[in-house]
Enzyme design. Structure first.
Site, PDB file in Angstrom:
ATOM      1  CD  GLU A 115      40.433  35.257  38.813  1.00  0.00           C
ATOM      2  OE1 GLU A 115      41.673  35.069  38.738  1.00  0.00           O
ATOM      3  OE2 GLU A 115      39.912  36.372  38.659  1.00  0.00           O
ATOM      4  CD  GLU A 151      43.708  31.503  43.345  1.00  0.00           C
ATOM      5  OE1 GLU A 151      43.585  32.572  42.707  1.00  0.00           O
ATOM      6  OE2 GLU A 151      44.808  31.037  43.677  1.00  0.00           O
ATOM      7  CD  GLU A 196      45.155  38.318  41.581  1.00  0.00           C
ATOM      8  OE1 GLU A 196      44.409  37.800  40.719  1.00  0.00           O
ATOM      9  OE2 GLU A 196      46.295  37.896  41.832  1.00  0.00           O
TER      10      GLU A 196
END
Length: 124
Positions: free
Chosen positions: A34, A75, A82
């Protein structure tokens, strides 16, 4: 208990030890995969030491560091959402977009929170 995950069942110190390893694997996976998480880790690496130098006191220091850590936490949750959405389907779908957009909005609010907390502690 038939509906429980087959991966559950460890207790005591063994469970804690396993949880630590799973958590470290999650941090490692997020850092490797990420880009946003890497950027926010860099931000944390800059802001947390800075907080020790410019914070007016213990409570302010805790608020400043906590607000930065909150960005990393949000996050991580956003990245998990996601990944789960992508695992279900890579097809474009309004609900998939909504889930990803809401996760992104949560990260944005956490970043706004950093700004507000730091400004309040430094100038409030």
């Amino acid at each position: 208990m038939a509906d429980e995950s087959p991966f559950k069942g460890q207790t005591g110190l063994r469970r804690i030890w396993n949880a630590l390893h799973y958590s470290l694997a999650g941090l490692r996976a997020a850092y490797v995969a990420e880009d946003a998480f890497r950027q926010e880790v860099l931000l944390a690496a800059l802001l947390i030491p800075l907080a020790f130098f410019i914070s007016p006191g213990g409570l302010g220091l805790a608020l400043m560091i906590g607000s930065v850590l909150l960005v990393l936490i949000v996050e991580l949750l956003n990245s998990a959402i996601e990944a789960t959405v992508d695992r279900i389907s890579l097809d474009r779908h309004p609900l998939a977009k909504r889930a990803k957009d809401i996760g992104s909005a949560a990260v944005l609010l956490a970043l706004v929170n950093v700004t507000v907390v730091w400004l309040c502690v430094l100038f409030g």
